[in-house]
Structure formats: structure tokens, C-alpha cells
Design a protein around this motif. Sequence first.
Motif, PDB file in Angstrom:
ATOM      1  N   PHE A 259      40.766  46.515  37.170  1.00  0.00           N
ATOM      2  CA  PHE A 259      40.197  46.883  38.470  1.00  0.00           C
ATOM      3  C   PHE A 259      39.204  45.834  38.954  1.00  0.00           C
ATOM      4  CE2 PHE A 259      36.349  48.769  40.374  1.00  0.00           C
ATOM      5  CZ  PHE A 259      36.866  49.110  41.623  1.00  0.00           C
ATOM      6  N   PHE A 260      38.289  45.434  38.063  1.00  0.00           N
ATOM      7  CA  PHE A 260      37.271  44.475  38.453  1.00  0.00           C
ATOM      8  C   PHE A 260      37.902  43.124  38.782  1.00  0.00           C
ATOM      9  CE2 PHE A 260      32.639  43.185  37.247  1.00  0.00           C
ATOM     10  CZ  PHE A 260      32.415  42.866  38.566  1.00  0.00           C
ATOM     11  N   GLY A 261      38.910  42.735  38.009  1.00  0.00           N
ATOM     12  CA  GLY A 261      39.578  41.463  38.273  1.00  0.00           C
ATOM     13  C   GLY A 261      40.259  41.454  39.626  1.00  0.00           C
ATOM     14  N   LEU A 262      40.975  42.539  39.948  1.00  0.00           N
ATOM     15  CA  LEU A 262      41.658  42.629  41.240  1.00  0.00           C
ATOM     16  C   LEU A 262      40.645  42.707  42.376  1.00  0.00           C
ATOM     17  CD1 LEU A 262      44.573  45.086  40.353  1.00  0.00           C
ATOM     18  CD2 LEU A 262      44.709  42.610  40.730  1.00  0.00           C
ATOM     19  N   LEU A 263      39.554  43.453  42.136  1.00  0.00           N
ATOM     20  CA  LEU A 263      38.502  43.527  43.154  1.00  0.00           C
ATOM     21  C   LEU A 263      37.909  42.155  43.418  1.00  0.00           C
ATOM     22  CD1 LEU A 263      36.521  45.126  44.966  1.00  0.00           C
ATOM     23  CD2 LEU A 263      35.064  45.410  42.937  1.00  0.00           C
ATOM     24  N   GLY A 264      37.620  41.417  42.361  1.00  0.00           N
ATOM     25  CA  GLY A 264      37.051  40.081  42.522  1.00  0.00           C
ATOM     26  C   GLY A 264      37.979  39.162  43.290  1.00  0.00           C
ATOM     27  N   LEU A 265      39.265  39.194  42.953  1.00  0.00           N
ATOM     28  CA  LEU A 265      40.239  38.354  43.660  1.00  0.00           C
ATOM     29  C   LEU A 265      40.319  38.741  45.127  1.00  0.00           C
ATOM     30  CD1 LEU A 265      42.436  36.190  43.566  1.00  0.00           C
ATOM     31  CD2 LEU A 265      44.070  37.988  42.902  1.00  0.00           C
TER      32      LEU A 265
END
Length: 468
Positions: A259-265
Motif C-alpha cells: 500500500f505504502f509503495g503504491l501510494l508513494g508512486l
Amino acid sequence: MTKQKRLPSAYCLLLLAAAVIYGVLALSDNIWADEAYTFAMLPHSFGEIWQITAADVHPPLYYFAAKLFTAAFGYSQYSLRLFSGVCYWLILAIGGAQLTRLFSRKTGLLFMALYLLFPFSLEHAAEARMYSFASLAVFLCALFAYRVWLTERSTDWIGFVVSGLCAGYTHYFALVSAGVIYGLLFLCCLIRRRKLLKGWFLAAAATIILYLPWLKCLLEQLAYKASNEYWIGAITIQSLLNDLIYLLHANGFSAFPLFFGLLGLGLVIRLARKKAAAPLLALSVPVITLALGVGISMIMRPIFILRYLVPCGPLIIFFVAYGIDTIGREALRGGVVTLMLAAFCSNLIFALEDILPNPEKFGAAAVSQAEQAQAYVIQVSNHLHVSQVVAYYAPQVPVYTPETLGAASPYENIHLLEERPEEERCLAVLTDPDTEPDDSLFPGYQGTKLGTYFAAYDTFDLWLLELP
């Protein structure tokens, strides 16, 4: 000041919550080796601290600051841990106020709420090490760089230099991060505002000159580590993946890294389209620091571990807070914030568990069981770490171990095993779990196992050996 730029009551409530959380976390007594090293360092004079750290791998400023803080508030485990909490509290106080005034109220409050509970930073919030102090220095360096860009005031240039120096005198990867900030400001001045270049060169020259007293020590440490064994393991693709999961993971919530990775991207793409330079430049500091650490480790020798990125934590959270604030749909923005805070809170619960009493922790109670021991002998695999924890809890008793820190040791009671006089009639011996003391080292002694204990990451058996 417009209403939007005023500090809301939530600002004070978050600072109060932070004070309570950091104050409670400082009650922890689960000491690990590096913290024991800090405690052993503080009784030394400032000159001795400079000499000892010159032989170690970290600069001396944190120890100086911690020594001054504990001199004012008392030399105790709680006050030293509280010093780390104070540094994080200042990040929240300064960051919340400045980001509100420079950007928006939502950005300031989101930064405070998210950074307060950010697992990667919270883990070090009450740790007796330099990471919170380094985080404050790097954050202030970036903040002053942005203020210089906006105001060109001499006071902001001075703050930029002082905070950059504090970063460099605290931790070498904080120095790298500060160097990245200097470099990014230079590029921005070169491309968009060349009239600031004179001020930048003066600031850079002042920084280099004021860092010269430590530069010789830095070069000597680099030369030594380049030609000698070092404890950091090799960096692999798997270790990088594990590190990224650890960075993004709220304890017990395994879906959060994705989730955090996709949010960051998504936020990177959104902010790039909006041409929001400030948050993207803030994110580039940890990205470049990570790239340099990993690159040098893979090309030359391993020198980087993930916690060296902790000083960049405030910049990561500023990027996230700014990006979330730009999400137009209120329901979507609220959902993202709620999910992040819920995941972060699970990690807070895990962190608070560390302060609970545990009879298996090695501490004063375990030492009292072996109070008649005339010396401690360390026979565990991780003897360098365990010997330091024992030396902290039994400062008046000699501790003998196969290897010491040499000139980098601040301990008065840690000695090489070969220096043991073998005159003691009663010894406390630490071994790996389910391992008896080596009979060849203790002929004629009768042993009694007192229990199995742990100190941070190490587990061992405690034995009492006596001559009949």
C-alpha cells in the motif's frame, strides 16, 4: 497571518500527545550494545569523547549534546532516552509550525500526525543513540535551505550552515544527506536563481572550514575501514527487499508495504504533474542517500544499513503529507490517512510493549543473582555486544571477553579474556543458550545455571561458577 496559516488547536494537542508518547517510551530498559556504549561514553570528558570517537565510526557531537542534557537533567537511563524524544518532539513542533506557514495547515498537521507514529522513526524515538538528533539536524538543514530559497536572509543562511554542520558532526550518513541538500540547493540556484550562488559558495566554504577539525579523523576512519574487517554484511537483492519491507511495514500489517509503495508512486506522479518541486526534492534526499550507500557498499565494501536512513525520515513524511494534501477528493484523502494512521498505531502498541517488565530481560535483577561474582566471563557468539550490556549493568565488576573495542572503547571494566588473572573464586559466565561453560577455562569450578536471559537481540545463559 491568514486564518489558513494560523496554528490550530490540533497542533497543541499533537505536541501534547507526542510528549506523553515519548515520555512513556523513554521508560524502556531493554538496552542493546550501542546504547550501553552511549551510557559508557558520557562520564568521560569532552576531550576524551573526541579521542574515543576518533577511533570509532561515528562523530562526537551527539555524545557532547547528550552529556550536556544529562548534566542538566540527571545522568540516568530515562533522561538519556528522553533526550532522543525531545529531539523528535522538536521536529514535530518546528515542522508543524513551519510547514503550516510555508505550505498549508493540512500539510503541517498531517506531517505531525504521520511522523509521530511513523514506525521507521518511532523505533528510535527513545533510543539512546544519535539518530533522533541527526534527524533533527537533517530536517533543519532542508528547512533552512527552502527558507533561503524564499527569503535570502542571512539568518537562514546561518541556520543552513549550522544545521548542516550538526548533521556532519553527528553521523556520516547524516553528513551525506546534508551534502545532498547542499547539492540540490546549488543546482536549483544554478538553474533558476543564480543571484543566490554567492551566498551558497560562502555557506559551503564556511561549512568546509568549520568541519576541518574532524576531517582528519574522518579520513583516517575511512582508510581503516577500507582495509579492515567491518561488521556490516554484504548487500544483496534479497537484503534490499527485506529492508524496503521493513521501512514500509507497520508491525502486524503485512499488506502495508504494498500500500505504502503504491501510494508513494502515485504521489510522485501526481506531484510531478503539478510541478511541486519542494516535496519531490525532499524525497530525493533519502533516495540519493540510499543510492549512494548501496552503490558504495556493492562496489567497494558494505558500509550501509537501513537505519542510517533514519535521519531522512522527516523528509519522507513531509513528501507524503504534502502529497496527501493535494488529493482533491476529501473521502479518498480521509481514507488514505485513516489507513496509514491505523497501521502506524499497531506499531505504537508493539513499541509500548517494550517498556513492560520482563523477568527474562538481562538487567539489575539478573546481576543481583550473581552479586557475589568477582568477574564476568563472556562466552557467547556475539560477545562484543553482550559484554557491553553486562558492563553497563555491572560497572564495578571486571568483564572479560575474547575481543574488545580497543581504542574506541569507553568502558573501564571490559578486558580481554587473556588478561583474566584467574584468581577469582566466584565467576559469572555467560554462554550461548543450552551451552555449558568451557571446562578447560574453568578447571575445578562447580557451576549453577541461574537462568536464560535476553538483551535486545541476544539470548544467553547465565551461570555462576564457584571453587569448592
